[in-house]
Design a protein around this motif. Structure first.
Motif, mmCIF file in Angstrom:
data_model
loop_
_atom_site.group_PDB
_atom_site.id
_atom_site.type_symbol
_atom_site.label_atom_id
_atom_site.label_comp_id
_atom_site.label_asym_id
_atom_site.label_seq_id
_atom_site.Cartn_x
_atom_site.Cartn_y
_atom_site.Cartn_z
ATOM 1 N N SER A 275 0.844 -1.190 0.000
ATOM 2 C CA SER A 275 0.000 0.000 0.000
ATOM 3 C C SER A 275 0.876 1.236 0.000
ATOM 4 C CB SER A 275 -0.919 -0.001 1.216
ATOM 5 O OG SER A 275 -0.154 0.008 2.387
ATOM 6 N N GLY A 276 0.469 2.203 -0.766
ATOM 7 C CA GLY A 276 1.196 3.462 -0.800
ATOM 8 C C GLY A 276 2.432 3.418 -1.678
ATOM 9 N N VAL A 277 2.945 4.548 -1.952
ATOM 10 C CA VAL A 277 4.136 4.688 -2.773
ATOM 11 C C VAL A 277 5.293 5.051 -1.863
ATOM 12 C CG1 VAL A 277 5.164 5.979 -4.669
ATOM 13 C CG2 VAL A 277 2.739 5.433 -4.721
ATOM 14 N N ARG A 278 6.438 4.384 -2.033
ATOM 15 C CA ARG A 278 7.577 4.626 -1.157
ATOM 16 C C ARG A 278 8.524 5.689 -1.695
ATOM 17 N NH1 ARG A 278 9.034 1.566 3.039
ATOM 18 N NH2 ARG A 278 11.216 1.801 2.483
ATOM 19 N N LEU A 279 8.330 6.159 -2.893
ATOM 20 C CA LEU A 279 9.208 7.190 -3.429
ATOM 21 C C LEU A 279 9.173 8.408 -2.517
ATOM 22 C CD1 LEU A 279 8.468 7.055 -7.241
ATOM 23 C CD2 LEU A 279 10.460 6.176 -6.042
ATOM 24 N N GLY A 280 10.341 8.870 -2.151
ATOM 25 C CA GLY A 280 10.417 10.062 -1.326
ATOM 26 C C GLY A 280 10.167 9.821 0.151
ATOM 27 N N PHE A 281 10.229 8.573 0.595
ATOM 28 C CA PHE A 281 9.915 8.301 1.998
ATOM 29 C C PHE A 281 10.946 8.865 2.968
ATOM 30 C CE2 PHE A 281 12.651 4.816 0.921
ATOM 31 C CZ PHE A 281 13.287 4.445 2.088
ATOM 32 N N MET A 282 12.131 9.246 2.464
ATOM 33 C CA MET A 282 13.146 9.848 3.335
ATOM 34 C C MET A 282 13.387 11.314 2.978
ATOM 35 S SD MET A 282 15.904 6.846 4.057
ATOM 36 C CE MET A 282 16.651 7.802 5.359
ATOM 37 N N ALA A 283 12.421 11.930 2.332
ATOM 38 C CA ALA A 283 12.565 13.323 1.926
ATOM 39 C C ALA A 283 12.898 14.198 3.130
ATOM 40 C CB ALA A 283 11.283 13.819 1.262
ATOM 41 N N GLY A 284 13.939 15.019 2.960
ATOM 42 C CA GLY A 284 14.343 15.944 4.011
ATOM 43 C C GLY A 284 15.238 15.336 5.075
ATOM 44 N N GLU A 285 15.524 14.043 5.012
ATOM 45 C CA GLU A 285 16.343 13.384 6.018
ATOM 46 C C GLU A 285 17.837 13.603 5.795
ATOM 47 O OE1 GLU A 285 15.199 11.766 8.775
ATOM 48 O OE2 GLU A 285 13.238 12.501 8.145
ATOM 49 N N PHE A 286 18.248 13.867 4.559
ATOM 50 C CA PHE A 286 19.650 14.118 4.265
ATOM 51 C C PHE A 286 19.746 14.987 3.024
ATOM 52 C CE2 PHE A 286 18.421 10.217 2.184
ATOM 53 C CZ PHE A 286 18.924 10.350 0.908
ATOM 54 N N THR A 287 20.926 15.521 2.793
ATOM 55 C CA THR A 287 21.139 16.359 1.608
ATOM 56 C C THR A 287 22.241 15.751 0.748
ATOM 57 O OG1 THR A 287 22.739 17.722 2.774
ATOM 58 C CG2 THR A 287 20.440 18.476 2.789
ATOM 59 N N ILE A 288 22.175 16.023 -0.526
ATOM 60 C CA ILE A 288 23.176 15.542 -1.477
ATOM 61 C C ILE A 288 24.043 16.728 -1.859
ATOM 62 C CG2 ILE A 288 23.524 14.538 -3.760
ATOM 63 C CD1 ILE A 288 20.769 13.198 -3.410
ATOM 64 N N PRO A 289 25.361 16.593 -1.740
ATOM 65 C CA PRO A 289 26.248 17.708 -2.078
ATOM 66 C C PRO A 289 26.111 18.104 -3.544
ATOM 67 C CG PRO A 289 27.488 15.879 -1.102
ATOM 68 C CD PRO A 289 26.092 15.417 -1.283
ATOM 69 N N ASP A 290 26.343 19.383 -3.842
ATOM 70 C CA ASP A 290 26.242 19.880 -5.215
ATOM 71 C C ASP A 290 27.245 19.208 -6.142
ATOM 72 O OD1 ASP A 290 24.170 21.592 -4.543
ATOM 73 O OD2 ASP A 290 25.525 23.274 -4.123
ATOM 74 N N ASP A 291 28.408 18.816 -5.611
ATOM 75 C CA ASP A 291 29.437 18.190 -6.454
ATOM 76 C C ASP A 291 29.359 16.657 -6.424
ATOM 77 O OD1 ASP A 291 30.268 17.832 -3.853
ATOM 78 O OD2 ASP A 291 32.386 18.228 -4.308
ATOM 79 N N PHE A 292 28.212 16.117 -6.109
ATOM 80 C CA PHE A 292 28.043 14.667 -5.967
ATOM 81 C C PHE A 292 28.546 13.904 -7.197
ATOM 82 C CE2 PHE A 292 25.506 10.802 -6.598
ATOM 83 C CZ PHE A 292 25.827 10.121 -5.437
ATOM 84 N N ASN A 293 28.212 14.351 -8.401
ATOM 85 C CA ASN A 293 28.612 13.661 -9.632
ATOM 86 C C ASN A 293 30.108 13.739 -9.894
ATOM 87 O OD1 ASN A 293 26.019 12.807 -10.180
ATOM 88 N ND2 ASN A 293 25.535 14.614 -11.410
ATOM 89 N N GLN A 294 30.810 14.628 -9.232
ATOM 90 C CA GLN A 294 32.254 14.767 -9.439
ATOM 91 C C GLN A 294 33.072 14.220 -8.267
ATOM 92 O OE1 GLN A 294 33.457 15.765 -12.357
ATOM 93 N NE2 GLN A 294 31.314 15.868 -12.989
ATOM 94 N N MET A 295 32.422 13.781 -7.210
ATOM 95 C CA MET A 295 33.128 13.300 -6.024
ATOM 96 C C MET A 295 34.012 12.107 -6.394
ATOM 97 S SD MET A 295 30.133 13.589 -3.146
ATOM 98 C CE MET A 295 31.116 12.849 -1.876
#
Length: 81
Positions: free
Chosen positions: A48-68
């Protein structure tokens, strides 16, 4: 519980399936010995329900994530320059 031979079950398969679907358990036997029991399958529980976004706001992704680690990865392939 009703018991049927394999031969009877072959001839009446559609009827036996219908009876099992209506909640009647059936036994197929050979030489008077029960082999299998036919019962209705209960539907699987669905999620039941959709799990997409279930941790929204729990952590942040750095702006340079793709270059790390890009420099380290490049060094592994080409060696240090």
């Amino acid at each position: 519980m009703n018991m049927f031979t394999i031969e009877e079950a072959k001839l009446q398969l559609a009827e036996l399936v219908e009876r099992a679907m209506n909640g009647e358990p059936l036994i197929i036997a050979e030489a008077g010995k029960p082999l299998v029991k036919i019962v209705r399958c209960e539907p699987r529980a669905t999620r039941s329900g959709v799990r997409l976004g279930f941790m929204a706001g729990e952590f942040t992704i750095p702006d340079d994530f793709n270059q790390m680690g890009a420099r380290e990865i490049e060094n592994m392939f080409y060696g240090k320059k």
